[in-house]
Design a protein around this motif. Sequence first.
Motif, PDB file in Angstrom:
ATOM      1  N   MET A 107      44.614  52.819  67.274  1.00 30.32           N
ATOM      2  CA  MET A 107      45.949  54.087  66.265  1.00 30.32           C
ATOM      3  C   MET A 107      46.346  53.232  64.982  1.00 30.32           C
ATOM      4  O   MET A 107      46.305  53.330  64.332  1.00 30.32           O
ATOM      5  N   GLN A 108      47.140  51.721  66.009  1.00 25.31           N
ATOM      6  CA  GLN A 108      48.110  51.209  64.604  1.00 25.31           C
ATOM      7  C   GLN A 108      46.798  50.072  63.829  1.00 25.31           C
ATOM      8  O   GLN A 108      46.918  50.332  62.639  1.00 25.31           O
ATOM      9  N   SER A 109      45.687  50.042  64.564  1.00 27.56           N
ATOM     10  CA  SER A 109      44.925  49.253  62.976  1.00 27.56           C
ATOM     11  C   SER A 109      44.061  50.924  62.656  1.00 27.56           C
ATOM     12  O   SER A 109      44.048  50.005  61.283  1.00 27.56           O
ATOM     13  N   ASP A 110      44.258  51.712  62.374  1.00 29.20           N
ATOM     14  CA  ASP A 110      43.431  52.601  61.480  1.00 29.20           C
ATOM     15  C   ASP A 110      44.633  52.873  61.019  1.00 29.20           C
ATOM     16  O   ASP A 110      44.616  52.923  59.169  1.00 29.20           O
ATOM     17  N   TRP A 111      45.717  53.125  60.916  1.00 27.32           N
ATOM     18  CA  TRP A 111      47.801  53.077  60.028  1.00 27.32           C
ATOM     19  C   TRP A 111      47.889  51.574  59.525  1.00 27.32           C
ATOM     20  O   TRP A 111      47.390  51.767  58.746  1.00 27.32           O
ATOM     21  N   TYR A 112      47.087  50.247  59.563  1.00 31.27           N
ATOM     22  CA  TYR A 112      47.454  49.754  58.953  1.00 31.27           C
ATOM     23  C   TYR A 112      46.458  49.634  57.721  1.00 31.27           C
ATOM     24  O   TYR A 112      46.854  49.084  56.692  1.00 31.27           O
ATOM     25  N   ASP A 144      43.852  51.889  75.266  1.00 29.73           N
ATOM     26  CA  ASP A 144      43.108  51.464  74.025  1.00 29.73           C
ATOM     27  C   ASP A 144      43.181  52.619  72.433  1.00 29.73           C
ATOM     28  O   ASP A 144      43.528  51.395  71.820  1.00 29.73           O
ATOM     29  N   TYR A 145      43.577  53.488  72.931  1.00 27.60           N
ATOM     30  CA  TYR A 145      43.999  54.522  72.039  1.00 27.60           C
ATOM     31  C   TYR A 145      45.050  53.629  71.499  1.00 27.60           C
ATOM     32  O   TYR A 145      45.068  54.027  69.965  1.00 27.60           O
ATOM     33  N   VAL A 146      46.109  53.402  71.194  1.00 24.75           N
ATOM     34  CA  VAL A 146      47.079  52.325  70.827  1.00 24.75           C
ATOM     35  C   VAL A 146      46.212  50.880  69.916  1.00 24.75           C
ATOM     36  O   VAL A 146      47.030  51.813  68.958  1.00 24.75           O
ATOM     37  N   TYR A 147      45.855  50.696  70.479  1.00 24.89           N
ATOM     38  CA  TYR A 147      45.529  49.291  69.770  1.00 24.89           C
ATOM     39  C   TYR A 147      44.597  50.189  68.419  1.00 24.89           C
ATOM     40  O   TYR A 147      44.584  49.733  66.883  1.00 24.89           O
TER      41      TYR A 147
END
Length: 809
Positions: free
Chosen positions: A674-679, A669-672
């Motif tokens: 992390m990327q959602s926040d980064w985008y 989950d944390y990868v999803y």
Amino acid sequence: MRFSLLALAALAGASTLTPAVVPLIVRNPYLSTWLGRAREAPWEDWPIFWTGSHIGFSVMASVPDAGKVYPLLGRPHDSLPRSHQLYNVTFPEYLGTTFDASTTNLTYLIPGPSDVEPARVTLSFLSPITPSSTLRQSIPAAYMTVTAEGCFDLNIYTDLNGEWVSGNRGNEIKWELFEPSHKRGDSSLAIKTWKVARKSEQLLTEFNDHAEWGTLHFSAPADVNHQCGTSAILRQHFAEKGLLRNDIDKKYRRVMEDEPVFAFSKSFKLGGSKSKTGCSRKAESVQFTFALIQDPVVQFASARGLTFMKPLWTSYFPLADELIRYHYNDFETAAALARNYSDSVARDAYESGSQDYQDIVALSARQVLGATQFSGTPDNPILFLKEISSNGNFQTVDVIFPAFPFFLYTNPKHQLSGQYPNNYSMHDLGAHFPNATGHGDGRDEYMPVEECGNMLIMGLALANSLRYDTEPAFMAVDAGESVEAIPAAREWSRSVDVYGLDLRLEVGVATGPKAAEKWLTRSYKLWDQWTGYLVRESLIPHNQLCTDDFAGWLANQTNLALKGIIGIKAMSEIAEIVGRDDDAKHYREISQQYIDKWQEYAISRDKTHAKLAYTWYGSWTTIYNLYADSLLCFHVADESAIEDQRRIRGSSQKPMGGTSTSKGPFVPDYVYQMQSDWYSAVLQRYGLPLDSRHLYTKSDWEFFAAAVTSKKTRTEILGSIATWVNETSTDRPLTDLYDTEGTGGFPGIYFMARPVVGGHFAFLALERACGGKAVGALKFLDQKLPVEIDVRQALLADNMEAAAWTKDL
């Protein structure tokens, strides 16, 4: 032609976006006519081929009682004096463009004589998308319906030239008018057809991407007037007389030598008595069809050698003239099937995103299918695809992959010839469409990890659609009262009914686990071969290209490695489906080991983002291949596994493969998150950049990435893309590669009209995946707002930590 209420029913509803170019007649790579400069009036320029070159195609109206001539489409008025003793050239009020997945409408108000209220004229272009009828989808033809509503007489003129059959204006063309006899008792509408072709065709050859073989069939009702000859002469005659004189110029010549055009005119008798409340308005319509008949459609390298592939429609109609008559009279059924699909897309897209998303997928649909040609038989149809504009490759795997969500959503239901020497997947079937001559020397474009991963991901996605019995994006539709039976369809009774509707959509044949097993078993040797390559090469990819080949070669690509690892995981599922339990266990364990290692290599030390490459510190990338993890149901887990994984994530303990019998998410989950926040943090005015090297982006990958983010981030990305559609300076059919700042233009690379915009359907395909569970498994992303990230500081910190780590070694 009698006025048809169904013609109005086919009209598209209001569109909120204002793209620079919209489709008019778009069926395949060679029958592809678009309205350029679509934010301006349609008479400001000629329609265009997908390359941007002009196509001779015009429509005019005249009001005899007012002595006025009105250009509606193209620039026919260039052939007319602005002032003439019999008429004046003026312009109507243009009400704008509307579109849905199959239809584009151009609507005008034309003033009448004296104080009579204006007539409303609509040009409605229908290139029907009919997933419930492969036959109709395969027909290389489209419709234009001209509808006029008013209370004064109005004349319509339309013509086209030889640019429809050759990309070289210096080539000679020939033509004829075909008027088939109409038997007594025949209920079909009688038609007449202009047939236009090169005088000397060059089979399976292109000039500037235009086909140099095939015959254009331009058809109209038998009772309209016709004429062919020099363009200026015909247009001036219509402007003066309001009709054509049924005359044929028989002097064959070059495309632009005394430019020969092929024209029809129709008079609408709308005048009538006035009522107390004003004029008594009437409505009439006339229908035209455009078909580009090519046989063969492609050349294909099979195990028995080069084979000319006939078009699919020849299984139903032995002669092109029979096809043209059938297609013309099939309008009501084709329009109803297309409207059903368009309504389904509009409803699902609106619920999935917004009105803007509804318009974006509607704009994309015809573009996807406009890169295809249909061949094979009703029992075994084959869809061939051209990599339009980027290099013209035939059946490019990494172009099919981004287009794949369109086909998965719309209706989810070759490398076995033994002529390819490498142990990884081919890049394409031929260097240039329409010739699939293969790569016997193995020297196709070098994307081994990319293409192996693509094939395995798409293979399992299709198998899952069978296993979960995924419903196609439309409801069953009756053929209707006016539909015509096709005698030859009885020969294919296992696949279609007598009306050309696909039977499998009605009776649910060939779905379920057994169907998935059967389909996967046929090519198990190849699945296994490609996975073996990924086991050796995907965790740490050597210097190579990925699908974004314009960005250049790069080693240790984070996003590419993820695709390969998900491909191995996909193979474990494929093996399980076909009963190869040992293979399934083997590949499952390897994929879990690899995804654990990938997290160590790919993610920045502060866990804010994924790096572009393992050793490129201070970089970032859009990991759009994360989409496949959700699409393939790898993120759907039982509740105990989810709780275990989240508890581990909250501690310092790293998740380990194979330590639990419960099935947890493959990518944590944390990868999803992390990327959602980064985008959200790196989003630009016109979208999400592809990576830290440039400000350009790929729209297909934007939708892949946004589909697996929080609702807030997804809304932000979608809004920025919609702004781009409205404001971009690009002047070609929808590009997938553009700058996210400045004017939103081409970044020095000119992609246009490519089928990869099927990736815009990523939201819709994901919502249907895993029996509807895939999206539900991502609800955790909406439980908190995106973390505020200082992008510059995060990248700088990654660089500094890397430098310190290197110094300690």
